[in-house]
Scaffold this active site. Structure first.
Site, PDB file in Angstrom:
ATOM      1  N   SER A   1       0.847  -1.198   0.000  1.00  0.00           N
ATOM      2  CA  SER A   1       0.000   0.000   0.000  1.00  0.00           C
ATOM      3  C   SER A   1       0.880   1.246   0.000  1.00  0.00           C
ATOM      4  O   SER A   1       2.056   1.180   0.375  1.00  0.00           O
ATOM      5  CB  SER A   1      -0.863  -0.013   1.275  1.00  0.00           C
TER       6      SER A   1
ATOM      7  N   TYR B   1      -3.151  -1.117  10.257  1.00  0.00           N
ATOM      8  CA  TYR B   1      -2.892  -1.245   8.809  1.00  0.00           C
ATOM      9  C   TYR B   1      -1.521  -0.675   8.471  1.00  0.00           C
ATOM     10  O   TYR B   1      -0.740  -1.297   7.743  1.00  0.00           O
ATOM     11  CB  TYR B   1      -3.996  -0.531   8.041  1.00  0.00           C
TER      12      TYR B   1
HETATM   13  N1  NAP Z   1      -8.243  -0.531  -2.680  1.00  0.00           N
HETATM   14  C1  NAP Z   1      -7.265   0.277  -2.319  1.00  0.00           C
HETATM   15  O1  NAP Z   1      -7.387   1.520  -2.379  1.00  0.00           O
HETATM   16  C2  NAP Z   1      -5.959  -0.311  -1.851  1.00  0.00           C
HETATM   17  C3  NAP Z   1      -4.839   0.550  -1.877  1.00  0.00           C
HETATM   18  C4  NAP Z   1      -3.608   0.038  -1.494  1.00  0.00           C
HETATM   19  C5  NAP Z   1      -3.488  -1.277  -1.131  1.00  0.00           C
HETATM   20  N2  NAP Z   1      -4.582  -2.093  -1.105  1.00  0.00           N
HETATM   21  C6  NAP Z   1      -4.366  -3.505  -0.768  1.00  0.00           C
HETATM   22  O2  NAP Z   1      -4.679  -4.259  -1.900  1.00  0.00           O
HETATM   23  C7  NAP Z   1      -4.984  -5.601  -1.531  1.00  0.00           C
HETATM   24  C8  NAP Z   1      -6.182  -6.079  -2.331  1.00  0.00           C
HETATM   25  O3  NAP Z   1      -7.314  -5.328  -1.971  1.00  0.00           O
HETATM   26  P1  NAP Z   1      -8.407  -4.829  -3.019  1.00  0.00           P
HETATM   27  O4  NAP Z   1      -8.330  -3.351  -3.038  1.00  0.00           O
HETATM   28  O5  NAP Z   1      -8.285  -5.570  -4.284  1.00  0.00           O
HETATM   29  O6  NAP Z   1      -9.763  -5.150  -2.225  1.00  0.00           O
HETATM   30  P2  NAP Z   1     -10.691  -6.419  -2.100  1.00  0.00           P
HETATM   31  O7  NAP Z   1     -11.415  -6.651  -3.380  1.00  0.00           O
HETATM   32  O8  NAP Z   1     -11.506  -6.188  -0.879  1.00  0.00           O
HETATM   33  O9  NAP Z   1      -9.669  -7.617  -1.892  1.00  0.00           O
HETATM   34  C9  NAP Z   1      -9.234  -8.094  -0.650  1.00  0.00           C
HETATM   35  C10 NAP Z   1      -9.242  -9.597  -0.747  1.00  0.00           C
HETATM   36  O10 NAP Z   1      -8.667 -10.171   0.430  1.00  0.00           O
HETATM   37  C11 NAP Z   1      -9.394 -11.333   0.752  1.00  0.00           C
HETATM   38  N3  NAP Z   1      -9.208 -11.601   2.174  1.00  0.00           N
HETATM   39  C12 NAP Z   1      -9.444 -10.765   3.223  1.00  0.00           C
HETATM   40  N4  NAP Z   1      -9.181 -11.382   4.376  1.00  0.00           N
HETATM   41  C13 NAP Z   1      -8.764 -12.640   4.052  1.00  0.00           C
HETATM   42  C14 NAP Z   1      -8.356 -13.769   4.808  1.00  0.00           C
HETATM   43  N5  NAP Z   1      -8.307 -13.735   6.158  1.00  0.00           N
HETATM   44  N6  NAP Z   1      -7.987 -14.883   4.150  1.00  0.00           N
HETATM   45  C15 NAP Z   1      -8.019 -14.931   2.792  1.00  0.00           C
HETATM   46  N7  NAP Z   1      -8.390 -13.901   2.019  1.00  0.00           N
HETATM   47  C16 NAP Z   1      -8.768 -12.769   2.654  1.00  0.00           C
HETATM   48  C17 NAP Z   1     -10.847 -11.007   0.380  1.00  0.00           C
HETATM   49  O11 NAP Z   1     -11.606 -12.178   0.086  1.00  0.00           O
HETATM   50  P3  NAP Z   1     -12.562 -12.868   1.198  1.00  0.00           P
HETATM   51  O12 NAP Z   1     -13.337 -11.758   1.840  1.00  0.00           O
HETATM   52  O13 NAP Z   1     -13.399 -13.819   0.395  1.00  0.00           O
HETATM   53  O14 NAP Z   1     -11.640 -13.571   2.129  1.00  0.00           O
HETATM   54  C18 NAP Z   1     -10.655 -10.182  -0.882  1.00  0.00           C
HETATM   55  O15 NAP Z   1     -10.697 -11.005  -2.042  1.00  0.00           O
HETATM   56  C19 NAP Z   1      -5.174  -5.581  -0.010  1.00  0.00           C
HETATM   57  O16 NAP Z   1      -4.058  -6.192   0.600  1.00  0.00           O
HETATM   58  C20 NAP Z   1      -5.210  -4.095   0.346  1.00  0.00           C
HETATM   59  O17 NAP Z   1      -4.635  -3.866   1.603  1.00  0.00           O
HETATM   60  C21 NAP Z   1      -5.819  -1.624  -1.451  1.00  0.00           C
END
Ligand code: NAP
Length: 242
Positions: free
Chosen positions: A142, A156
């Site tokens: 991130s 976080y």
């Molecule tokens: N969106 C942003 O602005 C942003 C910016 C910077 C970094 N990020 C990072 O990007 C990554 C991906 O996030 P995203 O933005 O693509 O959002 P997202 O669609 O909410 O993806 C997060 C994924 O993590 C899975 N997950 C959560 N807890 C879990 C667990 N205990 N075991 C296995 N899987 C788990 C969720 O699936 P289930 O709920 O089915 O488990 C979901 O598929 C994350 O690490 C986040 O911190 C996001």
């Protein structure tokens, strides 16, 4: 859809957002993709979509806070495909309760367990197979893992900052096996993850953010770089981000 190259990618958090877009992009380029997350339904739907398009996908539900399940899943992936060439670690958690005054230690431990300890545990379980191939690890970290972000939250920020350290030690110690790792730091991306913010961005705010496909394109660049090329860290921002 390119015919299977045999190369195998395991994606945690593969059922939605950046993980899902990465799975679709990699499968289209001939990678076998194993996709994990807690909810089975998005994984089986995505696997069916990839298979219908001529790709190869394996849905493996997994809660990454369960270390025994991580070991079993790593074995299932290598049994299914006979090899493991790359990891994309996209599973992540945050909370609307981000301040010392409103966070709970239970939530703190869950966020650290998902964003940090699980990243180490999945790498640990996959390393023997990755060493055989000179594998690639991409941790979706991130902005908060790149530079301090006041609003990202106590847990976080701590978790994502420490992912940077994991990736650096991995590169330092596993280069002899040809293993290379990338600390990938996206700014704002329009995904479901935004629902965990104290104030959820509206449609106008989301419209100027990165898309999951923007990150999938970046992941493709790292994955498909020649084996002697390591991309240690990448920061990817929407032009609109302050
Ligand atoms: N969106 C942003 O602005 C942003 C910016 C910077 C970094 N990020 C990072 O990007 C990554 C991906 O996030 P995203 O933005 O693509 O959002 P997202 O669609 O909410 O993806 C997060 C994924 O993590 C899975 N997950 C959560 N807890 C879990 C667990 N205990 N075991 C296995 N899987 C788990 C969720 O699936 P289930 O709920 O089915 O488990 C979901 O598929 C994350 O690490 C986040 O911190 C996001």
């Amino acid at each position: 859809m390119t015919a299977s190259t045999g190369r195998t990618l395991w994606i945690t958090g593969g059922g939605s957002g950046m993980g899902r877009a990465t799975a679709l992009a990699a499968a289209a380029r001939g990678w076998n993709v194993a996709i994990s997350g807690r909810r089975a339904e998005p994984l089986t739907t995505l696997a069916a979509e990839i298979t219908a398009a001529g790709g190869t996908a394996f849905a493996v539900p997994l809660d990454v806070r369960d270390h025994a399940a991580i070991t079993a899943t790593a074995r299932a992936v290598t049994d299914r495909f006979g090899r493991l060439d790359a990891l994309v670690l996209a599973a992540g958690q945050n909370s609307p309760r981000r301040r010392w005054e409103d966070q709970t230690m239970a939530e703190f431990e869950s966020i650290l367990g998902t964003n940090l300890t699980a990243v180490a545990a999945v790498i640990d379980a996959a390393l023997p197979a990755l060493r055989e191939r000179g594998g690639t690890v991409i941790a979706i970290s991130s902005y908060a893992g790149w530079t301090h972000q006041g609003g990202a939250g106590v847990a976080y920020s701590a978790s994502k900052t420490a992912v940077s350290s994991l990736i650096r030690t991995l590169n330092q110690q596993e280069a002899t096996h040809g293993v290379r790792a990338c600390h990938l730091c996206p700014g704002d991306v329009a995904t479901d993850f935004l629902q965990q913010r104290p104030e959820v961005p509206d449609a106008a705010a989301r419209a100027v953010m990165l898309s999951p496909e923007d990150i999938a394109r970046t992941v493709s660049f790292v994955l498909d770089s020649p084996p002697h090329v390591r991309i240690d860290e990448l920061v990817v921002s929407p032009v609109s981000q302050a």
